[in-house]
Scaffold this motif. Structure first.
Motif, PDB file in Angstrom:
ATOM      1  N   ALA A  85      40.372  50.404  40.934  1.00 20.92           N
ATOM      2  CA  ALA A  85      41.125  49.073  39.801  1.00 20.92           C
ATOM      3  C   ALA A  85      41.999  50.262  39.084  1.00 20.92           C
ATOM      4  O   ALA A  85      42.244  51.258  38.507  1.00 20.92           O
ATOM      5  CB  ALA A  85      39.468  48.987  38.485  1.00 20.92           C
ATOM      6  N   SER A 197      32.362  43.505  37.827  1.00 18.76           N
ATOM      7  CA  SER A 197      33.593  43.245  37.328  1.00 18.76           C
ATOM      8  C   SER A 197      34.339  42.756  37.043  1.00 18.76           C
ATOM      9  O   SER A 197      33.452  41.961  36.336  1.00 18.76           O
ATOM     10  CB  SER A 197      33.983  43.407  38.951  1.00 18.76           C
ATOM     11  OG  SER A 197      33.980  42.604  39.479  1.00 18.76           O
ATOM     12  N   GLY A 237      36.074  41.952  42.070  1.00 12.88           N
ATOM     13  CA  GLY A 237      36.789  41.292  41.713  1.00 12.88           C
ATOM     14  C   GLY A 237      37.192  39.994  40.709  1.00 12.88           C
ATOM     15  O   GLY A 237      36.334  39.165  41.046  1.00 12.88           O
ATOM     16  N   GLY A 313      38.216  42.015  45.546  1.00  9.35           N
ATOM     17  CA  GLY A 313      39.712  42.493  43.991  1.00  9.35           C
ATOM     18  C   GLY A 313      40.668  41.157  45.448  1.00  9.35           C
ATOM     19  O   GLY A 313      41.969  41.511  44.811  1.00  9.35           O
ATOM     20  N   ASN A 375      40.949  46.425  45.621  1.00  8.38           N
ATOM     21  CA  ASN A 375      41.845  45.461  43.814  1.00  8.38           C
ATOM     22  C   ASN A 375      43.348  45.339  44.285  1.00  8.38           C
ATOM     23  O   ASN A 375      43.960  45.223  44.581  1.00  8.38           O
ATOM     24  CB  ASN A 375      41.845  46.023  43.207  1.00  8.38           C
ATOM     25  CG  ASN A 375      40.246  45.426  41.692  1.00  8.38           C
ATOM     26  OD1 ASN A 375      40.117  44.615  42.245  1.00  8.38           O
ATOM     27  ND2 ASN A 375      39.427  46.110  41.282  1.00  8.38           N
ATOM     28  N   TYR A 377      46.727  42.935  42.258  1.00  9.91           N
ATOM     29  CA  TYR A 377      47.099  43.103  41.171  1.00  9.91           C
ATOM     30  C   TYR A 377      48.707  42.820  40.468  1.00  9.91           C
ATOM     31  O   TYR A 377      49.556  42.899  41.701  1.00  9.91           O
ATOM     32  CB  TYR A 377      47.278  44.091  39.572  1.00  9.91           C
ATOM     33  CG  TYR A 377      45.943  44.352  39.300  1.00  9.91           C
ATOM     34  CD1 TYR A 377      45.227  43.933  38.517  1.00  9.91           C
ATOM     35  CD2 TYR A 377      45.113  45.093  39.826  1.00  9.91           C
ATOM     36  CE1 TYR A 377      43.275  44.814  38.959  1.00  9.91           C
ATOM     37  CE2 TYR A 377      44.041  45.951  40.154  1.00  9.91           C
ATOM     38  CZ  TYR A 377      43.054  46.054  39.421  1.00  9.91           C
ATOM     39  OH  TYR A 377      41.745  46.247  38.918  1.00  9.91           O
TER      40      TYR A 377
END
Length: 742
Positions: A85, A197, A237, A313, A375, A377
Motif C-alpha cells: 500500500a 484495509s 482494497g 486493490g 493496490n 491509486y
C-alpha cells in the motif's frame, strides 16, 4: 492479497477504440507499445510462462496494454521490498507499506515477527522516478493501513485495531514522534488476509475501512469511531468515486465488486444484475496453474484462471493525465491472473452497474508470473499507480498447506523462492504529460481552497482533508461563496466546498437550502444528506423543502431523500418517504432504499432476540456476531445463505449447524473441512481456525448455531472447545464429512 487476456475483436464503441484489435482465436502477434519495447513481442497467449524472477526492465517488456498507454517504473528493489500500500502527503512524498514477513516460504514461517516497515520515498528531480528513500518506521508487524493527515502518518498493523500517528520532527526522513489516535486495546481476530484495509478519507469526511463494522472521524488529532450496524464488507482494497460512492471487493467470496449502491451506514443493497455473470470471468495471457480454487477455477482449454478469485486493490480512476474516457472507470486487480480489469461504471435510473470495458480481454495483463498488483491509486500527478508485490506466492499460508492443491504447484514451479522484490509502476499515455507536484503542506489555506476545483480528484480530496485538519475558519466565507456558485466553479468544486464546510462545522441550514436547488443532481443529493442533522431535530422547514424533491428528475436524489428521512422520527417524514416510493413505482433503487433501512434497523435491534439466554451465552453470541460479520460473511454471506459464487456452503439450515452434537462444528472450526459438502464441490476448503483461543471459537459457534441453526440455546462454551481440542490434539489435516458423521 487473496488465495486469492488481452484478446479482443474490434470493439463496437468508439469510446473503447484505444484497445488493440487482436482476437483470441486468430491471435496474430501484433498489438501496441509498452515502455522500451513494442507489444508485438508480448504474445497474445503464453502456454508455458517462466516462473523466474525478472528484473524491472524485463518486467516492463511483459505487459499488454491498450494503444498509447505505457507503464513506467517508479520504484523497485532494493529501494522497496514486498510493498502492499502507499499514501502521499500533501507534498507528494510517498509512504510505502512493506509486509516483509509475508509468505517468505511455503509454510509462512516467522510471518508474525515485527520486522516490516514503512518507507518514505521522494522524487527530487521530478522525473517520475523515486531517487531518495529512508526507513520512516521500522520493526512493525505487517503494517496494513496508512493515511496522511497534515504532517503526520496514521498506521495500523496486523493483529491489532490500534492506530498510531507518526511524525518526523527534524526532517531527516525518519519518524521520531509516535502517539495513539485510536486504541481500543483489543487483539484483531482471524487470518491476516481477513483483517481490515482502507483508511479511506471519503468525500463525506468519514474515514472508511473494510471488514470491520466501523468508520472513523478525525477530530482534534484523534480518530472517533462510529458503528456501521450492517457492517462495511469487503476485504483487501477500498476506493471511492467523485461523489463518495464506496467500492469494496471480496476475494474470499470471489466477488470482484460490492457495496457500491448506497453508503453502508444505511445498510446493504446489492442487485443480481449490477453486473452480468460474464463480468466474473477473467482473461489472463498466461497459463495460471497456481490457482487456489484448483481445477474448478481453471479453463480446460488453456489452463488459465476462469474467474475472479483474488480481486483486490481496486481504484476508481479520478486523475486528469490519462485519456478522459478512463476517468470514472473502476479498475480491479486480479493478482492470481496477473491482470487488471477495467470496468465501465454506469448509472441507470439511480442504480450503479458495471461492465467489462473489453470483450474477453483485460486492460492490463502480464506474462511475468510474479506480477502481483495488490493496490492501485490515482496519483498526485494525475496518473494511475500500481503497487506490485512482485512475488511467487500470493496466497497466505492457510491456503498453501501440505494437503492443499496449491502447494505442489508452488514447489514445482519454484514460486516460493521469489521473495523480497517489489515494484511501483505508474501508467502514462502518449502526449499527456504527468501533472505538477503539489506543495499543499506549505500553501496558505486560501490557496488550498482553489484546489477544491482541480481536475485531478487527488488534489480535491487532499485539499479538503488538509483544510479540515488545519481547522482554519478564515476560509469559510469563500467556501460558502464557492458552494453556492457565486464564484465560477464546477459542480465537483461546489460539492467539495460543501463537504469542506461540513468538516469545519461551518455549514448552516441556509446553505443547505440553497444547494437543494442546485442545477447538478449530485450537489442536490449531497445537500439532502447534509440535511440529516436538521432532520434529526424534525426541522419542519427542511421537511417541507424535501417535499419539493419527491419528483426530482434524478433518482439518485430521490433515493437519498428516502435514506435521509430515516433520521427523522416525525410522522411527516415517514409519510414523505412513502410518497417518494409511491411516485417511483418502477424504480428499483427507491423501493430497495426503504427495505435496506428496515433491515438495518433489524440489525440494530438484534440484541432483543437474546433476552431468553443467560448472561454468559448472550455475551458469547454477541461477540460471535461481531467476528462473523467481520470475517465469515465474505464466504458464507451475511445471512448465512452463502453467495451466488458458491464460495462456501450455506450455514442456514445446515445439518452440521443444527445438529445437537456441537462437537461436529467445533471440530470443523478447529481443523477445517475439505471435500464435497452435501453433493456440492466448492473452490476452497474451510480453513482451520484453531490458532484462535477457545473463547473466540466458542463465540463464533454460539452465534452461528443461534442465528442459522434454530438453536434457542447455542450452548457452546470455551470448556466445550477445550475438550474437543484436547481430544484431537496432533491432528494436522482438515476433516471430511465422512469422518465427522461416522
Amino acid at each position: 492479497m487473496k488465495k486469492s487476456i488481452w484478446i479482443s475483436g474490434i470493439l463496437a464503441v468508439s469510446l473503447l477504440a484505444v484497445t488493440c484489435q487482436v482476437s483470441r482465436k486468430n491471435a496474430p502477434q501484433t498489438a501496441q507499445t509498452t515502455t522500451n519495447q513494442p507489444v508485438e513481442t508480448v504474445p497474445v497467449f503464453t502456454a508455458n510462462p517462466s516462473p523466474a524472477h525478472l528484473t524491472p526492465e524485463q518486467s516492463l517488456n511483459s505487459f499488454r496494454l491498450p494503444k498509447g498507454y505505457h507503464l513506467e517504473l517508479v520504484a523497485s528493489e532494493p529501494m522497496i521490498h514486498e510493498p502492499v500500500a502507499v499514501a502521499w502527503d500533501g507534498n507528494a512524498r510517498m509512504y510505502v507499506v512493506e509486509m516483509n514477513t509475508y509468505m517468505q516460504d511455503v509454510d509462512g514461517s516467522r510471518e508474525h515477527e515485527p520486522t516490516s516497515r514503512v518507507m518514505l520515498l521522494e522524487d527530487t528531480d521530478n522525473d517520475g522516478k523515486m531517487d531518495k528513500s529512508s526507513i520512516f518506521i521500522d520493526k512493525l508487524l505487517l503494517p496494513r493501513m496508512l493515511l496522511c493527515v497534515g504532517h503526520e502518518l496514521l498506521v495500523n498493523e496486523t493483529d491489532t485495531y490500534d492506530i498510531y500517528s507518526y511524525k518526523d520532527t527534524n526532517a531527516d526522513g525518519v519518524a521520531d514522534q509516535k502517539r495513539p489516535v485510536f486504541n481500543p486495546g483489543k487483539k484483531a481476530p482471524g487470518n491476516l488476509e481477513h483483517q481490515r484495509s482502507g483508511l479511506d478519507w471519503n468525500l463525506d469526511n468519514w474515514i472508511y475501512v473494510t471488514v470491520d463494522p466501523v468508520r472513523f472521524r478525525y477530530t482534534n488529532g484523534q480518530l472517533k469511531a462510529d458503528s456501521i450496524p450492517s457492517g462495511s464488507g469487503g476485504q483487501w482494497g477500498l476506493t471511492h468515486d467523485n461523489y463518495g460512492r464506496l467500492y469494496f471487493s471480496s476475494a474470499g467470496g470471489e466477488v470482484p465488486a460490492l457495496g457500491f449502491q448506497i453508503n453502508p451506514i444505511y445498510g446493504r443493497m446489492e442487485f443480481k444484475d449490477q453486473y452480468r455473470e460474464e463480468f466474473n470471468a477473467v482473461w489472463p495471457i498466461i497459463k495460471t496453474p497456481d490457482v487456489q480454487g484448483g481445477l474448478h477455477r481453471i479453463r480446460t482449454a488453456d489452463t488459465t484462471l476462469n474467474h475472479f478469485t483474488a480481486s483486490c486493490g481496486q481504484v476508481v480512476f479520478r486523475g486528469d493525465r490519462l485519456p478522459s474516457d478512463l476517468s470514472g472507470d473502476l479498475l480491479i486487480s486480479e493478482p492470481v491472473g496477473r491482470l487488471i480489469r477495467r470496468a465501465k461504471v454506469s448509472n441507470k435510473a439511480g442504480k450503479t452497474t458495471l461492465e467489462n470495458a473489453y470483450h474477453n480481454e483485460e486492460f492490463i495483463a502480464s506474462t511475468d508470473m510474479n506480477f502481483r498488483v495488490v493496490n492501485m491509486y490515482t496519483g498526485p500527478d494525475g496518473c494511475l499507480y500500481l503497487v506490485d508485490m512482485n512475488r511467487g506466492i500470493i496466497q497466505e499460508g492457510n491456503w498453501t498447506r501440505a494437503d492443499s492443491y496449491l502447494r505442489p504447484q508452488i514447489t514445482r514451479l519454484g514460486l516460493d523462492k521469489n521473495i523480497q522484490h517489489g515494484r511501483i509502476y505508474r501508467l502514462v499515455h502518449d502526449g499527456l504529460k504527468p501533472g505538477a507536484k503539489p506543495q499543499m503542506l506549505e500553501e496558505a489555506s486560501s490557496k488550498l481552497v482553489t484546489h477544491l476545483d482541480h481536475a485531478n480528484g487527488w488534489w480535491r480530496d487532499n485539499a479538503q482533508k488538509e483544510l479540515i485538519v488545519r481547522n482554519d475558519q478564515t476560509v469559510v466565507p469563500v467556501l460558502k461563496a464557492m458552494a453556492t456558485g457565486q464564484k465560477a466553479n464546477s459542480a465537483l468544486g461546489r460539492l467539495h466546498a460543501l463537504w469542506t464546510l461540513e468538516g469545519l462545522n461551518a455549514l448552516d441550514k441556509e446553505m443547505i437550502m440553497k444547494d437543494l436547488a442546485d442545477n447538478d443532481a449530485q450537489v442536490r443529493r449531497a445537500a439532502v444528506r447534509l440535511s440529516e442533522p436538521y432532520l434529526k431535530q424534525n426541522d419542519a422547514a427542511l421537511l417541507a423543502r424535501l417535499d419539493d424533491l419527491k419528483t426530482d428528475p434524478s433518482f439518485d436524489v430521490r433515493t437519498q431523500v428516502v435514506l435521509s428521512l430515516s433520521y427523522s422520527s416525525s410522522s411527516r417524514a415517514r409519510a414523505l418517504a412513502q410518497e417518494v416510493i409511491a411516485l417511483a413505482p418502477d424504480n428499483e433503487m427507491v423501493a430497495r432504499a426503504q427495505k435496506s433501512l428496515d433491515k438495518n434497523e433489524d440489525v440494530k435491534k438484534f440484541g432483543r432476540r437474546l433476552g431468553s439466554l443467560d448472561e454468559t451465552d448472550r455475551k458469547l453470541v454477541l461477540s460471535g456476531a461481531t467476528i462473523y460479520k467481520s470475517l465469515c460473511t465474505t464466504c458464507h454471506g451475511s445471512d448465512g445463505k452463502g453467495l451466488e459464487s458458491k464460495a462456501a456452503p450455506p450455514l442456514l439450515g445446515s445439518q452440521r449447524v443444527r445438529n445437537r452434537n456441537k462437537d461436529i462444528t467445533i471440530r470443523i472450526l478447529l481443523h477445517g473441512l475439505s471435500g464435497p459438502i452435501d453433493g456440492q464441490t466448492y473452490p476452497d476448503g474451510m480453513p482451520a481456525m484453531g490458532a484462535n483461543d477457545d473463547e473466540w471459537l466458542a463465540s463464533v459457534l454460539s452465534y452461528i448455531r443461534y442465528e442459522f441453526g434454530n438453536n434457542q440455546n447455542p450452548g457452546v462454551r470455551p470448556a466445550d472447545v477445550k475438550a474437543v481440542r484436547d481430544q484431537t490434539a496432533g491432528r494436522q489435516k482438515a476433516w471430511t464429512l465422512d469422518e465427522l458423521v461416522n
